[in-house]
Design an enzyme around this catalytic site. Structure first.
Site, mmCIF file in Angstrom:
data_model
loop_
_atom_site.group_PDB
_atom_site.id
_atom_site.type_symbol
_atom_site.label_atom_id
_atom_site.label_comp_id
_atom_site.label_asym_id
_atom_site.label_seq_id
_atom_site.Cartn_x
_atom_site.Cartn_y
_atom_site.Cartn_z
ATOM 1 N N TRP A 229 51.741 47.968 42.253
ATOM 2 C CA TRP A 229 50.659 48.564 43.044
ATOM 3 C C TRP A 229 50.118 47.542 44.041
ATOM 4 C CZ3 TRP A 229 45.571 47.037 43.544
ATOM 5 C CH2 TRP A 229 44.706 47.939 44.172
ATOM 6 N N HIS A 230 50.140 46.264 43.646
ATOM 7 C CA HIS A 230 49.562 45.235 44.512
ATOM 8 C C HIS A 230 50.401 44.978 45.750
ATOM 9 C CE1 HIS A 230 47.155 44.424 40.927
ATOM 10 N NE2 HIS A 230 46.288 43.882 41.746
ATOM 11 N N GLY A 231 51.679 45.194 45.668
ATOM 12 C CA GLY A 231 52.485 44.942 46.851
ATOM 13 C C GLY A 231 53.954 45.115 46.582
ATOM 14 N N PHE B 293 46.369 45.005 50.177
ATOM 15 C CA PHE B 293 46.895 45.966 49.206
ATOM 16 C C PHE B 293 46.453 47.384 49.569
ATOM 17 C CE2 PHE B 293 46.133 42.123 46.382
ATOM 18 C CZ PHE B 293 47.336 41.567 46.748
#
Lengths: 344, 436
Positions: free
Chosen positions: B287-289, B436
Site C-alpha cells: 500500500w505504501h508504494g 503514498f
C-alpha cells in the site's frame, strides 16, 4: 469492526486557552527578539534563502522590453552585480538578476532564447571550465521548470512572499536553528556570521571582512582540483558552437543580444585557468568565432583591477565598480544603443 | 507539486461512487436482491482497486512482468507510459472502498447528501496523507453544521503547532540530514554510522508522519470536525502487535477490518493465522508504494508478528512478563527491530537495504565514522528524547497531559515551539507520506 475508540465529540483539554495562547505568543516574540539581538551582535546580517520560486519571480519580469539587461550566471555573477548601481549607471534600462548560485546558467540562457517575447540583452557569465561537463547544461532546469509553472501553486507564492519579508528583516533566520544548536552544543559559542547575504531582489553580497584568511584559503583549496585541464581546444570550442551559438543567434534574430563575459578571477585560480586554458587557444578563438559579443575581464581595465578575495568571487565593496564597468563596456561596444526608455 | 490528475480524479471518484453504486446498493429498488447488491459491490471494488492499481502499480507490474518474461527467454517490450501518480490516491481510494463495504455490510448508513459524501472523500486535512477516515466516523458529523468553539480552536491550533514543530523542528532540521547521508550512499560503512542514520530515520519518519497527522487533526478541529488519532506513542510499544495498535492506527485498523478479519483472522488455527498475518502485512507494505522494498518491509513485519506469537507460546508464563524491567527490555528489542525494518522502508533498493542491514551488524567493512561525535550525539539525544517521551506517555493521552499541565507551563512549551518554528524555517521538504 471499525475502531470502537473513536468519538466524534473531541476531548478538548480544559484550561485557560486564551491566556495560554497570549502568553505563548508573547514568550515566542521575546525569544525570537532576544535571539535576533544576539545574532546581530555577532555580525550576522539578514539574508533571504534563494530558491526556484524566488528566481521565478525575477524571471516573470522578462517581457518584450528591449531595455531589459538580464545578468545570467553562477555565484560569480550573483555576487558581482549590484542592482542599485545598475539603476544609477543605466537609468533608462531594467537590470534583472537571473544568476543562480551553484548552478551553471546554460539552461537560463536557453530559456531566454526560447522566450519569443525576450528582446533584451543577456550578460552571460562564462569561465572556461564551465562547459566541460554535459551535466552543467541542465543544472538550472529545476529553476526554469518552476518559472514556467509558477502559478500552479499559489500557496508557494504566498509562502515565498511571507518568507522573504521575514528573512530580509530577521538575521537569526539566516543562521537557522540547526546551526545555532550545533554551534552551541559543539563549540559552546554562537555560530560565526555568514559572509554572504542575499536580498529580496536576489542580489548576493559577500563581506569577506567576516571571513578569516584561513577560511578563504581553505575554500579556494577545495575548488582548485576542479579546474584541471580535461579537454582540448577543439572539443571545448565544439561544445560552445553546438550548445551556445544557436541560442545566441535565436536571441539576436529577435533584436536581442548576448554578451559573453569572462568574469574576473584572481590568485592561484586565475593562474590555474590561464595554464589549463591558454587564452590564445581558447578564449580568443571563441571570441573571434562567436556571434555574441565576447568581453574578457582582462581587456577592461576597471574589471581587470578587481580582486576576488576567495579567488573566484568579488567582495560587496567591489559590486558597484563591477556593475559600472560592465555598463560602460556595453555602452562602448554599442550593445545598449537604441535600448531603454530614453532611446529614440 | 504539479499533479493535474489530483482534483478531477478525486471528484470523479466521489461522484462515481455516490451516483452509480450507493443508491443501488442500499435503497435502489434494483439493488434490493442480495445477488445484485453483491455484483455491484464487486464492480465497485474492482473499479476502485483497478484505478489504484493502474496509477500506483501499473509501471511496477509492467516492469516486473517484463523482467519475468525476459528471464524465461521471451522478448517483451511494453509501451512506455508516463503515469502521473495522483497525490493521496491510496488514502481516498481506501475512503471510498470502506464506504462501499460498510454500506453493503450494513455497518453504516449511506450518505443522505452527495455533498456530504464528497466532503468525506476529499476532506482536505486528511486527503493527502490521512488519517484514513471511515464513513461511520465522518458522515454523522455532517448531519448538522459544524462549529468550532474557542477552546476547540485553541486546541486545534496547538495541535498544528505541535505537528509543525515535529515536522520542521525535529524531522527536517535535526534528523533528516543524517538519514539522507546514510541512504544517499551504497549503504556499506561503519556500524556506528549505519545505526546513526537508521535511528535518525526512525525519528524522522515518526516526527514527519505523526506531525502531519497532528496538523490534520488540528486543522479539522479548527473547522469543527473530529478525526481519529493516528498515533499513540508507538516507540513505547512492547511487541509488534502492540506497535501496530499505536503506529498509523487508521491504516492498521483498516487492514484488520477489511483484510485480516475477512481472511479468517485468528479463528482458523495457527497456520492460517500466520498466513493471514503475512498476507495482511505484505499488502500493507505494498500500500505504501510500488516497490519491492515496501513489500519486504511488510513481509518483515509479518515475520515479526509471527515470531512474537511463537515467542509468547514458548516463553513461560507468570508475573515476570509484567515486570518493568522485562517490559523495558521487550520494548527496547521491539524498537530495535522496528528500526531495522525502517531500513527497508527508506532504502532506494533491496541491495542498498541489505548493505545497510549488513553494516548494522558490523559487516559493512567501514573503518572510521563519517559522522562526528557531536553529530552522533545530536541524533542519539534526539531519538532518545523521543523514545523516552513515548514511554512517559504510553498509557496516557496528549489531551490528558495538556489538561494536567498548569497553563503557564503549557504556554511556555507552546511559546518555545512557536519560536522554534520561526528559527527553523528555511528547510523545504515534503511530508514523507505525501508520496503514498
Amino acid at each position: 469492526m471499525p475502531s470502537s475508540t473513536f468519538s466524534s465529540e473531541p476531548w478538548i483539554p480544559a484550561g485557560r486557552w486564551g491566556a495560554t495562547w497570549l502568553l505563548a505568543l508573547v514568550l515566542a516574540a521575546v525569544v525570537v527578539w532576544r535571539l535576533e539581538l544576539v545574532t546581530r551582535a555577532g555580525g550576522q546580517r539578514p539574508s533571504v534563502v534563494d530558491d526556484p520560486v524566488l528566481w521565478s519571480l525575477a524571471r516573470i519580469q522578462v517581457d518584450a522590453d528591449p531595455g531589459i539587461v538580464a545578468f545570467v550566471g553562477t555565484s560569480r555573477m550573483a555576487l558581482a552585480y549590484s542592482a542599485p548601481e545598475f539603476a544609477r549607471a543605466a537609468p533608462e534600462l531594467r537590470g534583472l538578476q537571473l544568476s543562480i548560485t551553484d548552478h551553471q546558467a546554460f539552461g537560463v540562457l536557453a530559456d531566454l532564447a526560447a522566450d519569443d517575447a525576450f528582446r533584451g540583452v543577456v550578460v552571460f557569465d562564462l569561465l572556461e571550465p564551465d562547459v566541460i561537463d554535459p551535466e552543467f547544461f541542465h543544472q538550472s532546469d529545476p529553476y526554469v521548470r518552476r518559472g514556467h509553472a509558477l502559478w500552479r501553486s499559489p500557496g508557494s507564492l504566498v509562502n515565498r512572499y511571507a518568507a522573504s519579508q521575514l528573512q530580509s528583516r530577521l538575521a537569526v533566520l539566516a543562521v537557522g536553528g540547526r546551526r545555532i544548536i550545533t554551534a552551541l552544543v559543539g563549540k559552546r559559542q554562537w555560530p560565526a556570521p555568514q559572509w554572504v547575504a542575499i536580498d529580496r531582489q536576489r542580489s548576493s553580497h559577500a563581506d569577506y571582512r567576516l571571513a578569516t584568511p584561513a577560511a578563504l584559503r581553505a575554500k579556494a583549496d577545495r575548488r582548485l582540483p576542479y579546474y584541471a585541464p580535461t579537454t582540448t581546444p577543439d572539443a571545448w570550442l565544439g561544445i560552445l558552437e553546438r550548445e551556445v551559438e544557436p541560442l545566441v543567434r535565436r536571441i539576436q534574430a529577435r533584436g536581442g543580444d548576448v554578451v559573453v563575459l569572462r568574469m574576473p578571477i584572481s590568485g592561484r585560480l586565475a593562474a590555474r585557468v590561464d595554464e589549463a586554458y591558454p587564452r590564445s587557444r581558447y578564449w580568443d578563438v571563441f571570441a573571434a568565432r562567436t556571434a555574441a559579443r565576447a568581453i574578457h575581464a582582462g581587456d577592461v581595465p576597471a574589471l581587470a583591477n578587481l580582486l576576488c578575495p576567495d579567488e573566484m568571487h568579488l567582495d560587496q565593496r567591489d559590486q558597484a565598480a563591477f556593475t559600472r564597468a560592465v555598463v560602460e563596456a556595453l555602452r562602448a561596444r554599442g550593445v545598449l544603443r537604441g535600448r531603454g526608455r530614453a532611446a529614440p | 507539486m504539479g499533479d493535474p490528475w489530483c482534483g478531477p480524479r478525486t471528484a470523479r471518484g466521489a461522484a462515481q461512487h455516490r451516483l452509480e453504486f450507493t443508491p443501488k446498493l442500499d435503497g435502489g429498488a434494483a439493488a434490493r436482491t442480495p445477488a445484485r447488491a453483491r455484483a455491484l459491490l464487486i464492480v465497485s471494488v474492482v473499479v476502485n482497486l483497478g484505478v489504484l492499481g493502474y496509477f500506483k502499480y501499473g509501471n511496477f507490474l509492467s516492469a516486473n512482468l517484463t523482467a519475468a518474461l525476459h528471464a524465461l527467454g521471451l522478448a517483451y517490450h511494453p509501451a512506455h507510459t508516463d503515469i502521473v501518480l495522483p497525490i493521496g490516491i491510496s488514502f481516498y481510494t481506501f475512503h471510498t472502498l470502506s464506504y462501499t463495504l460498510d454500506v453493503y455490510l450494513g455497518r453504516t448508513r449511506p450518505a443522505d447528501s452527495f455533498l456530504d459524501f464528497a466532503l468525506y472523500v476529499t476532506f482536505f486535512p486528511a486527503l493527502v496523507a490521512g488519517p484514513l477516515l471511515r464513513a461511520s466516523q465522518f458522515l454523522p458529523q455532517c448531519a448538522a453544521p459544524r462549529r468550532t468553539t474557542g477552546p476547540g480552536l485553541a486546541w486545534g491550533l496547538t495541535l498544528m503547532v505541535l505537528g509543525l514543530f515535529e515536522k520542521m523542528g525535529l524531522a527536517d532540521s535535526v534528523l533528516a540530514p543524517f538519514a539522507d547521508e546514510l541512504f544517499a550512499g551504497s549503504g556499506q560503512g561503519a556500524v556506528v554510522d549505519a545505526w546513526t542514520g537508521t535511528l535518525a530515520f526512525a525519528g524522522q519518519v515518526f516526527c514527519d508522519f505523526a506531525g502531519y497527522s497532528s496538523c490534520a487533526v488540528g486543522a479539522a478541529l479548527c473547522l469543527g470536525f473530529t478525526l481519529p488519532n493516528n498515533f499513540r506513542f508507538p516507540y513505547a510499544a512492547v511487541g509488534f502487535s502492540e506497535f501496530w495498535t499505536r503506529w498509523h492506527i487508521s491504516l492498521s485498523t483498516w487492514l484488520r477490518d477489511y483484510l485480516y478479519i475477512p481472511l479468517g483472522g485468528n479463528r482458523r488455527g495457527p497456520t492460517r493465522t500466520n498466513i493471514n498475518l503475512v498476507l495482511t502485512m505484505l499488502l500493507g507494505g505494498l500500500w505504501h508504494g510500488a516497490s519491492w522494498t515496501f513489500v519486504a518491509w511488510g513481509a518483515l513485519h509479518g515475520g515479526y508478528l509471527i515470531g512474537e506469537r511463537q515467542l509468547k507460546r514458548w516463553l513461560p508464563g507468570g508475573g515476570w512478563r509484567t515486570r518493568r524491567a522485562a517490559r523495558l527490555m521487550a520494548g527496547a528489542a521491539t524498537f530495535a527491530l522496528v528500526c531495522i525494518a525502517w531500513v527497508l522502508f527508506r532504502a532506494a533498493s533491496l541491495s542498498q537495504a541489505f548493505a545497510i542491514a549488513g553494516s548494522l551488524v558490523g559487516l559493512g567493512g567501514g573503518d572510521g565514522s563519517k559522522f562526528s561525535a557531536l553529530r552522533r550525539a545530536i541524533v542519539g539525544t534526539t531519538v532518545f528524547a523521543i523514545v523516552a517521551a513515548h514511554w512517559a506517555l504510553r498509557d496516557r493521552s496528549l489531551e490528558a497531559l495538556a489538561e494536567r499541565t498548569p497553563w503557564p507551563v503549557r504556554a511556555a512549551a507552546l511559546g518555545a515551539m512557536v519560536a522554534g518554528l520561526f528559527v527553523m524555517q528555511g528547510q523545504d521538504r515534503a511530508f514523507i507520506y505525501f508520496q503514498f
